[in-house]
Design an enzyme around this catalytic site. Sequence first.
Site, short mmCIF file in Angstrom:
data_model
loop_
_atom_site.label_atom_id
_atom_site.label_comp_id
_atom_site.label_asym_id
_atom_site.label_seq_id
_atom_site.Cartn_x
_atom_site.Cartn_y
_atom_site.Cartn_z
N TYR A 294 0.84 -1.21 0.00
CA TYR A 294 0.00 0.00 0.00
C TYR A 294 0.87 1.26 0.00
CZ TYR A 294 -4.37 2.53 1.11
OH TYR A 294 -5.48 3.34 1.09
N TYR A 344 -5.77 5.88 -6.92
CA TYR A 344 -5.88 5.73 -5.47
C TYR A 344 -7.32 5.34 -5.16
CZ TYR A 344 -5.72 7.17 -0.49
OH TYR A 344 -5.78 7.23 0.88
#
Lengths: 390, 146
Positions: A294, A344
Site C-alpha cells: 500500500y 488511489y
Amino acid sequence: MTGSISGKAAIAGIGATEFSKESGRSEMCLAAECVLAALEDAGIDPAEVDGIATYTMDNNAEIEVFRNIGGKELKFFSRTHYGGGAACAPVMHAAMAVSAGVANVVICYRAMNERSAYRFGRGVQKGIPDMTAAVSLSWYIPYGLVTPASWAAMTATRYMAEYGAVSEDFGRVSVAARKFASTNPNAWFYEKPITLEDHQNSRLIVEPLHLLDCCMESDGAVAVVVTEAERARDLKQKPVVIRGAAQGSCDDQQMMTSFYRENIAWLSEAALVGNQLYEQAGITPDDINTAIIYDHFTPYVLQQLEAYGFCKEGEAKDFIKDGHIEMGGSLPINTHGGQLGEAYIHGMNGIAEGARQVRGTSANQVEHVEHVLVTAGTGVPTSGLILGTL
Amino acid sequence: MNVIQAKEKRPPRPRPIINDDTDFFWNGLKAGKLLIQKCTGCQVLRHPSSPMCPECHSLDWGTIEATGKGVIYSFVIMHHPELPPFDYPNPIGLIELEEGVRIVGGLTGIKPEEIKIGIPVQAEITKFDDDLTLAMFRPVSNKGGN
Ligand SMILES: [Zn+2]
C-alpha cells in the site's frame, strides 16, 4: 501450520470503472458499475449475491448498492473501520462469511469521487467524523498539522534519522511505481514514467515529502467477488484462492498519529498482520513472488517491506536500491503502478492487481506466481491478504 | 510560564474539540501552564490524555506542570495546502519533554533549514486569540530568530 481461514474462499471476479480525475457520475453509479463488472467477470448472476463487505470512508450504503444490482436476499453485510487501513478486511470478512456458511457470494467494493468531490488529501478542514477522532486530532489541527501527508511525514522524519534513509530512497519507490504504470493501459499515469530527478524536483508538500511521494487523488471504483474456493473452481475465471487474511492493530495505536510509541519508525500492526498471514498460509516471505504494498506515501512502503519481513529493520532503502522491487527483482511490487501510478482507490485496485497476478493476466505479469501479498493502509489499523493459486 | 501574545493578525486557527478527558490541558495553557496527566494509581505520566491508565487501569489522575524543556524528537515543515491561519513554511515539532512524554507543538524562532532532531527547545505558551492558547517551542540556543 495452516489456519482455518486458509484456502476456503476465493476471489472469483474482479471489476472496475475507469480511473479519472472527474468521473462525471455519482459514487453510487460507480459502485453499481464496478460490482456488476466483477459479477460478469465471475459469471455469477447478481441475484445470487447474498453478502456485501466494504470499509469506512465509502459513502455508498450497502443496501442501495444491493438495490441497484437487483439483489434479492442479503444475509451478510459488514463495514470495517479505519479507511484504507481496512482495504483487505472486506475480503477477509467475505472469506469468513462464506467459510462459515452464512453467505455464498459476497461482493466487496470501494467507489469514490475522491478527486472531483472532496480533494481527499487536503485533510481535516471541515468536519471531523466522530468524537474520538475529533478529540484526538485536536492535538494537531490548531498547529496546522491537518493533512494525511503531514502525519505520515512526522513518522518519516524520524524513520530517516533512525536508519539513515534519505529522500532519494523514497523517490525510488515512486520511480518504480511510475515505471509499472507506464505500461499499464488502465493506469492514470500510463506512458508517463518519471526519473529520480523528477521526484527530487517535484514541489515540497510537507517536508520531508515531495509531491511525488504522495499517492494521487482519483475518481473511480473497484469491486471483487468472493465465493467458496470449491465453487470458484467451476466458474469462468481461474480461481484466486485466499491463503491468508488478517487484520491488525497494536498497543498505543492512533489514527495516523501513533507518535508516542517507543519506536515510531516500526509498523507493529503491519508486522502483526504479516505474522498471521504467513502462519495461515504456511509460508514465509521468501515464498511471496510479488506484492502489492500500500503506497499512500512512499516512506510507508519502506516500513512495510521491513515489517512484512522482506528485509531487516532499517534496510529497506538498500533492498530498493538493489532493484528487488522492480521487474526481474526478487519481489516486484505494485505492478499495476500502485496508488502513485494507477489510481488511489484505497487499496481495492491493489487487491484486483493481486488477483490478476495469480490469474496471469497483469499488464506487467510476473513469471510463475504462486503467492501474492496484498497490504493495506498503514499508520492506521491495517489488514492484509495472501492470494494464491488453487 | 508567561503567556505571550502572538504578533500577526490572521484568520483564527482551527479550535480543538475538547471533552472531559482533555479540558484540563487546554485550560492549563490559558493559565500559562503546560500540564501533563499523571496517574494517581501508578504515577505514570501520559499524553495524549485518556480517562483510564493503560498501565494500572486507575481512573484517578492528576496533573503535573511540565517545565516546557525538551528536545525535538521529529518534525515536519508544512508547505501545501496553504491555509489562511498559518504562515508558510510552517514547522511543527514532535517534542520529547524532559518529563518523558512527547507532545506536538509549533516550532518558532528557527529557520526551517536549521531544524534538526535532537535540538533542545523550550515551550513558549502563546495566546492566539481569546479562545486559543497553544504551546509553541523555541530552540534554547537561539534567542533571536524570526
Ligand atoms: Zn496507572
